[in-house]
Design a protein around this motif. Structure first.
Motif, PDB file in Angstrom:
ATOM      1  N   LEU A  22      55.907  77.914  51.930  1.00 58.83           N
ATOM      2  CA  LEU A  22      55.985  77.233  50.662  1.00 58.83           C
ATOM      3  C   LEU A  22      56.453  77.999  49.559  1.00 58.83           C
ATOM      4  O   LEU A  22      57.426  77.687  48.562  1.00 58.83           O
ATOM      5  CB  LEU A  22      54.988  76.098  50.432  1.00 58.83           C
ATOM      6  CG  LEU A  22      54.533  75.263  51.322  1.00 58.83           C
ATOM      7  CD1 LEU A  22      53.298  74.373  51.076  1.00 58.83           C
ATOM      8  CD2 LEU A  22      55.807  74.181  51.285  1.00 58.83           C
ATOM      9  N   VAL A  23      55.863  78.876  49.265  1.00 57.51           N
ATOM     10  CA  VAL A  23      55.856  79.854  47.938  1.00 57.51           C
ATOM     11  C   VAL A  23      57.675  80.317  48.055  1.00 57.51           C
ATOM     12  O   VAL A  23      58.203  80.911  47.427  1.00 57.51           O
ATOM     13  CB  VAL A  23      54.750  81.111  47.767  1.00 57.51           C
ATOM     14  CG1 VAL A  23      55.360  81.876  46.756  1.00 57.51           C
ATOM     15  CG2 VAL A  23      53.586  80.226  47.390  1.00 57.51           C
ATOM     16  N   ARG A  70      63.065  80.699  46.800  1.00 58.21           N
ATOM     17  CA  ARG A  70      64.386  80.445  47.287  1.00 58.21           C
ATOM     18  C   ARG A  70      65.310  79.344  46.543  1.00 58.21           C
ATOM     19  O   ARG A  70      66.396  79.531  45.967  1.00 58.21           O
ATOM     20  CB  ARG A  70      64.666  80.207  48.708  1.00 58.21           C
ATOM     21  CG  ARG A  70      66.088  80.250  49.446  1.00 58.21           C
ATOM     22  CD  ARG A  70      66.157  79.902  50.748  1.00 58.21           C
ATOM     23  NE  ARG A  70      65.635  78.655  50.967  1.00 58.21           N
ATOM     24  CZ  ARG A  70      66.499  77.430  50.667  1.00 58.21           C
ATOM     25  NH1 ARG A  70      67.716  77.402  49.969  1.00 58.21           N
ATOM     26  NH2 ARG A  70      66.219  76.254  50.906  1.00 58.21           N
ATOM     27  N   LEU A  71      64.517  78.058  46.287  1.00 58.96           N
ATOM     28  CA  LEU A  71      65.159  77.065  45.558  1.00 58.96           C
ATOM     29  C   LEU A  71      65.168  77.324  44.066  1.00 58.96           C
ATOM     30  O   LEU A  71      66.298  77.123  43.537  1.00 58.96           O
ATOM     31  CB  LEU A  71      64.175  75.893  45.945  1.00 58.96           C
ATOM     32  CG  LEU A  71      64.259  74.899  47.040  1.00 58.96           C
ATOM     33  CD1 LEU A  71      63.267  74.160  47.243  1.00 58.96           C
ATOM     34  CD2 LEU A  71      65.699  74.716  47.578  1.00 58.96           C
ATOM     35  N   ASN A  72      64.224  78.011  43.468  1.00 57.22           N
ATOM     36  CA  ASN A  72      64.745  78.550  42.225  1.00 57.22           C
ATOM     37  C   ASN A  72      65.777  79.292  42.024  1.00 57.22           C
ATOM     38  O   ASN A  72      66.342  79.257  41.101  1.00 57.22           O
ATOM     39  CB  ASN A  72      63.473  79.192  41.541  1.00 57.22           C
ATOM     40  CG  ASN A  72      62.288  78.278  41.304  1.00 57.22           C
ATOM     41  OD1 ASN A  72      62.457  76.949  40.888  1.00 57.22           O
ATOM     42  ND2 ASN A  72      61.014  78.660  41.188  1.00 57.22           N
ATOM     43  N   GLU A  73      66.025  80.259  43.002  1.00 60.91           N
ATOM     44  CA  GLU A  73      67.024  81.105  43.011  1.00 60.91           C
ATOM     45  C   GLU A  73      68.353  80.458  43.137  1.00 60.91           C
ATOM     46  O   GLU A  73      69.355  80.748  42.399  1.00 60.91           O
ATOM     47  CB  GLU A  73      66.943  82.462  44.004  1.00 60.91           C
ATOM     48  CG  GLU A  73      66.046  83.632  43.762  1.00 60.91           C
ATOM     49  CD  GLU A  73      65.822  84.342  44.878  1.00 60.91           C
ATOM     50  OE1 GLU A  73      66.682  84.338  45.869  1.00 60.91           O
ATOM     51  OE2 GLU A  73      64.939  85.003  44.897  1.00 60.91           O
ATOM     52  N   GLU A  74      68.393  79.483  43.969  1.00 58.98           N
ATOM     53  CA  GLU A  74      69.568  78.649  43.935  1.00 58.98           C
ATOM     54  C   GLU A  74      70.058  77.825  42.569  1.00 58.98           C
ATOM     55  O   GLU A  74      70.811  77.969  42.425  1.00 58.98           O
ATOM     56  CB  GLU A  74      69.569  77.672  45.247  1.00 58.98           C
ATOM     57  CG  GLU A  74      69.515  78.302  46.679  1.00 58.98           C
ATOM     58  CD  GLU A  74      69.473  77.440  47.752  1.00 58.98           C
ATOM     59  OE1 GLU A  74      69.389  76.172  47.590  1.00 58.98           O
ATOM     60  OE2 GLU A  74      69.396  77.943  48.770  1.00 58.98           O
ATOM     61  N   LYS A  75      68.678  77.376  42.164  1.00 54.24           N
ATOM     62  CA  LYS A  75      68.903  76.646  40.879  1.00 54.24           C
ATOM     63  C   LYS A  75      69.380  77.567  39.890  1.00 54.24           C
ATOM     64  O   LYS A  75      70.343  77.172  39.092  1.00 54.24           O
ATOM     65  CB  LYS A  75      67.522  76.038  40.381  1.00 54.24           C
ATOM     66  CG  LYS A  75      67.687  75.161  39.239  1.00 54.24           C
ATOM     67  CD  LYS A  75      66.229  74.669  38.976  1.00 54.24           C
ATOM     68  CE  LYS A  75      66.125  74.058  37.401  1.00 54.24           C
ATOM     69  NZ  LYS A  75      64.793  73.618  37.330  1.00 54.24           N
ATOM     70  N   GLU A  76      68.888  78.699  39.638  1.00 51.22           N
ATOM     71  CA  GLU A  76      69.459  79.760  38.667  1.00 51.22           C
ATOM     72  C   GLU A  76      70.869  80.121  39.018  1.00 51.22           C
ATOM     73  O   GLU A  76      71.585  80.088  38.114  1.00 51.22           O
ATOM     74  CB  GLU A  76      68.633  81.006  38.726  1.00 51.22           C
ATOM     75  CG  GLU A  76      69.012  81.797  37.443  1.00 51.22           C
ATOM     76  CD  GLU A  76      68.364  81.082  36.339  1.00 51.22           C
ATOM     77  OE1 GLU A  76      69.139  81.657  35.426  1.00 51.22           O
ATOM     78  OE2 GLU A  76      67.629  80.402  36.119  1.00 51.22           O
TER      79      GLU A  76
END
Length: 170
Positions: free
Chosen positions: A8-9, A14-20
């Motif tokens: 989950l972490v 990964r989602l935060n990196e994609e968002k950035e």
């Protein structure tokens, strides 16, 4: 459970990196659009001058005295050089961003480089007074004269654009 939490972490990271990355892409596109609008505006000015003067010369060729015609042809040449200078700027920006800009350093007379930059901007100065302070001695400096002229033209152009009419630029 530990593996589930780690997964989950990692997924969250990964989602935060994609968002950035998405935010960075949006900002990059916004900056590109702004740059293109600015370039279009800057290119349109000399093109309008070239088209207007050349059309006037064409339509009134027989009615113009030689001095007026030469002056107008000089204005066309100046605007064409200005356009060439802007295109060179764009190419250099591309070369810099791709890491391919090659400096061609050779001894150049500083007076000649500064005079050429002033000559290119002189017609655009309007009512502004531009003073150039040069040393008395002739100086030769190793540089890429073409690029330094472009830097000086850009600085003078900004000075002209962002100072009031009849201002003094030193």
């Amino acid at each position: 459970t530990v593996i589930s939490h780690i997964t989950l972490v990692m997924e969250r990271e990964r989602l935060n990196e994609e968002k950035e990355d998405t935010k960075n892409q949006i900002e990059k596109e916004r900056l590109n659009s702004t740059l293109l609008r600015s370039i279009s505006h800057d290119l349109r000015t000399p093109l309008t001058g070239i088209a207007g003067i050349s059309n006037f010369l064409y339509d009134n060729y027989n009615g113009l005295d030689e001095e007026t015609a030469k002056s107008m042809l000089n204005d066309i040449c100046t605007d064409a050089e200005w356009l060439n200078s802007m295109v060179e700027n764009l190419l250099n920006m591309t070369r810099i961003s791709e890491g391919e800009l090659v400096l061609k350093k050779q001894p150049e007379v500083v007076d000649d480089v500064v005079s050429e930059a002033y000559r290119r901007i002189e017609r655009l100065k309007g009512g502004r007074d531009i003073a150039i302070n040069m040393p008395d001695a002739v100086m030769e400096v190793p540089m890429d004269g073409r690029l330094i002229i472009q830097v000086l033209v850009n600085l003078l152009d900004n000075a002209v654009k962002y100072t009031p009419e009849h201002a003094h630029i030193d």
